[in-house]
Design a protein around this motif. Structure first.
Motif: not given
Lengths: 309, 309, 309
Positions: C102-126
Motif C-alpha cells: 500500500x505504501x509503495x503504491x500510494x507513494x508513486x507520484x501520480x497516485x500521490x498527486x491525486x490523493x494530495x489533491x483530494x486531501x486539499x479538497x477536504x481542507x476546504x470542508x474542514x
C-alpha cells in the motif's frame, strides 16, 4: 451450590461501597508509589504544594483525564470534599508523619499486600463507572466507552508525563502508550470487557463480570507482589498478536545509509541504531522499507533493507 | 468618621470599572514583563504571531486556565473583541513602536509604578470573579472556589511552562508550584480569603475585604519596586508553617549509596546532591528514609540515613 | 457562459460528499506523512498502539483541537465509528501491509498527486465546518471563527508537539506558530476568508469562495509536488507585511554583553547568537533595545544597541 455461592458473592461485591476503606487503601498505595518515585521526597521537602498536587493527580488522575476527554470540569474531584480531605490526610501522613510511622508500617509486606488488593477492587469500580458514564453520553460508541473506562481506571498512569512535570521531571522518551505498564494493560483489558458487556456483545451479567475481573486482578497483583515477578500474564497473548498482526515485536535495526533505500525517493532516510529497550528512536532516524520484504524478527543486517529485484 | 470614609472608599472601589484604564494598565505591564523574558525580543522578530500569542497568554491566561478547569471554552477571551483589540494594540506598541517609545516611557519608574499599582487592582477583580464563577457551579466547594479564583488571578504564571513552549522555550525543572513567585502567592492568599468570605466563614463584607486586599497588594508591590527588594512579606509565616508542619524547608542532602537504606527493600534509592536553589532533584535521585528519624534541617551526613536499631 | 459553468461547478463542489473517497484520501496522505517522520517506523514496531494513536491525531487532530477550544468532548471523533474504522484500516495497511504494497503504491507520484489533491479538497470542508461551528457559538466573534476554522483545518500540525510526545519525541524549540509550514499558512488564510464571508464582510457567495479556495490550494499543492519546490506563494506578501509592520524578518544578532544596554535598568540582558534558521533563541538570551533606534535588517554590530544621547 458452588454457583449459587459465587452468585451471592458477586451480588455482595456489586453492592460493596468503596467509601471509605477501599478508597483510603487506593490513596495509601498510590501515594506510596509516588513517594518511591526518584526525586519525590526532595519535592516534598522543597514544595509541599507541588507534592500535594502530584499526590492528588496520583489519586484522582482517572477522574481528571476522563473529565478532560468528555469536556466535563477536570476540577470536579476537588468538589468532593470528603474524598479530598481523606486523600490529603493520607498524603500528609505518608510524607510527613513523625518518625515516618505510616509509610514504614504500610510498606510491610502483609499490610501492603492487603492494601494493594483493596486498590485492585477499586479499579473495577472505576472502569465500570467510566464505561457507564461514556454510555450515557455516546450510546452506541464502543470506542468511547473503552477509552473512558480506561482513562477512569488508569488515568494516573496515562497522565504520568504531566504529573512528573509538576515535580520538575520531564521524560518525553517514554509514556504509557509506548511502554505500557501492567496496571495500564489490565485496566485496558477491563475497559474492553466491561464495554462489550454493557453493549450486550458479551453475554455475561455485569456483577458476574465484576467478580471475575476483580478476582483476576487481585490474584495477579498478589502473585506479582509475593513472587517479586514482573512478568505480565498477557505476555504470551501479546507475543502471538504481535507476530501475527504487527510483524513481530523484535527490535528493528537500522542499516548503514548506503544500504537504506526507500522504495521511492520521497522519504527522509538516515540511520539510527534502535535500541531494544522499548524506547522510540531519536527524532532524526528513519528507516527505508524495501518494497518486497517484511521485517523479520531478529534479522538485523543489510539483508533486511536490500531491494529485491 | 475615619471608618465612614473607608466605607465610602470601599463602595467606590467595588463600583470601579476595570475597563478601559485598569485593563490597559494590566496589558501594558504584562506585555512588558513578557518582553523582558530572555529570548522574547528575538521571537518578536522571527514570528510576530508566536509573540502575539504569548502576549495574549500573558494578558488572558487566567481566563484561559479557568476555562480549562471549569470545562468552558478556553477561547472565550477571544470573543471579547474590544479587550483583544486593546491588548493587541498594546502588544504592537510595546514590541514594534518606532524608536521604542512606548516601552521606554512605560519603563520609567514613576509610570511603571503607577501602571503596576493599577494592575494590582485588576488582580482583586479577577480573583473575585473566579471565586464567584466557581460558586455558581459548585455551591459548597471551598476548594474549587479557591482553585478557580487562583487560576483567574494568576493563570498567566501558572501556565508559564506552556507559554514558554509557544516561544520555543522549555524549562521543565521549574514551575509555579515548585517555586512560587510573589504574584502567585499573593493571588493564592486572596483566593483563600475571598472564598472564605463568599461562604461566610470570614465575617467581613465583600467590599471591605476588597479594599483591604487591594491596599495590601498595591502597597507591597510599590514597596518592592521602590526598594528593589524581592523579599516576600510572607517569608516569616511560610517559614513557621514549614517548620511546624513540613519538617523544615532546609535543603535535603543525599548520602553515599551505601549509607542509603530505605526502611523496607522496595524503593529505588540512589544518591543525588540536592541543591539549595529550590529546584527539584534530577529524575534519578531518590532518598532512603530511616524509620525512626525525622529529616532535620541542616543535618547532612550519613547520620540522617542510618537505620536505628 | 464560462461564468455559468463555473457556477455549476461551484454548486457541484458545495454538494460533494467527502465520505468516503475524499476522507480516505486524507487518511492515506496523513498517515503516509506520519510514516515519513523520523522514528515513526520504529514506533510502529515497538508499540502499535502509540503508532495508531499518532495516526488518529494526524487524521482527526483538527476535530480534537477544535473540541478542546470550544469545550466540546475531544473524544467526539472516536464516536464516529465508520470514519475511525476506515482510518484504522488505512493505518494498518500503510504500516503493516505484507510486502509494503500500500505504501509503495500510494507513494508513486501520480497516485500521490491525486490523493494530495483530494486531501486539499477536504481542507476546504474542514475550515468551513470550523467557521460555521464557531459562528453557532459566538455569533459576532470573527476571531473565534478564524481560530476554530484554522484549528479544524490544520489541527494536526498545530498539535504537532504533542503528537510527537506520543511517539516519545520532544522538540520544544520549534512549533507551527514559530515556523509555520505551508499547509498551516494556507489554512489560516482560508479561515480568515471564510470567516469574512460568513459575516458578510467579503461579498462573495459561499460556494464561489469554496471553489476559488479549493482550486487555489489544489493547484499550489500540485505545483509544489511536481516541481519539488518548497517556495511558498505567500513569500512576497509576507515579506512586505513584515518590513512594513514588524521591522523586517531579518535575523536578529545579539551583541557582546558590554554593548547591551536596555533603555532602563530593569530588563535582564545577556548575549546569545541568534541563528538565521527561524528558531527562537535560547532561554537565556535577551536583547537590549536602544531607545531611539529601530532594529534594521542586517545591522548586527554594537551600533544597534548603543544608547543614543
Amino acid at each position: 451450590m458452588e454457583l449459587l455461592r459465587l452468585d451471592e458473592l458477586s451480588h455482595g461485591l456489586a453492592n460493596l461501597s468503596m467509601f471509605p476503606c477501599f478508597d483510603v487503601a487506593h490513596y495509601v498505595v498510590s501515594i506510596m508509589a509516588l513517594r518511591e518515585q526518584p526525586g519525590a521526597l526532595e519535592v516534598s521537602r522543597v514544595s509541599p504544594l507541588a507534592c500535594w498536587f502530584s499526590s492528588m493527580l496520583f489519586c484522582f488522575g482517572g477522574a481528571v483525564l476522563s473529565g478532560i476527554m468528555l469536556a466535563e470540569p477536570p476540577v470536579a474531584p476537588l468538589s468532593n470534599s470528603t474524598n479530598i480531605l481523606l486523600a490529603s490526610l493520607t498524603w500528609y501522613l505518608v510524607f510527613y508523619c513523625p518518625m515516618d510511622l505510616v509509610y514504614c508500617c504500610a510498606a510491610m509486606l502483609p499490610l501492603r499486600l492487603l492494601l494493594s488488593g483493596m486498590k485492585e477492587v477499586t479499579r473495577t469500580w472505576k472502569v465500570l463507572g467510566g464505561v457507564a458514564q461514556a454510555h450515557g453520553k455516546y450510546k452506541d460508541s464502543l470506542l468511547v466507552m473503552v477509552a473512558n473506562g480506561w482513562a477512569k481506571g488508569a488515568g494516573g498512569g496515562l497522565l504520568r508525563n504531566f504529573e512528573q512535570l509538576v515535580r520538575g521531571v520531564w521524560k518525553p522518551e517514554t509514556n504509557e502508550l509506548l511502554k505500557m505498564s501492567y496496571p495500564t494493560k489490565v485496566t485496558l483489558m477491563g475497559a474492553v470487557l466491561f464495554a462489550l458487556q454493557h453493549t450486550h456483545y458479551l453475554p455475561l451479567k455485569k456483577r458476574h463480570l465484576m467478580l471475575i475481573y476483580t478476582v483476576f486482578t487481585v490474584v495477579n497483583k498478589s502473585r506479582m507482589m509475593l513472587t517479586g515477578s514482573t512478568s505480565s500474564p498477557f505476555a504470551a497473548i501479546e507475543s502471538a498478536v504481535y507476530k501475527t498482526l504487527f510483524a513481530g515485536h523484535a527490535p528493528y535495526r537500522a542499516l548503514p545509509s548506503d544500504g537504506n533505500k526507500a522504495c521511492v525517493d520521497n522519504g527522509t532516510t538516515s540511520t539510527k541504531e534502535f535500541s531494544k529497550n522499548g524506547e522510540a528512536g531519536s527524532p532524526d532516524g528513519a528507516q527505508g522499507r524495501p518494497p518486497k520484504e517484511e521485517a523479520e524478527p531478529g534479522e538485523t543486517d543489510t539483508a533486511s533493507c536490500k531491494k529485491n529485484d
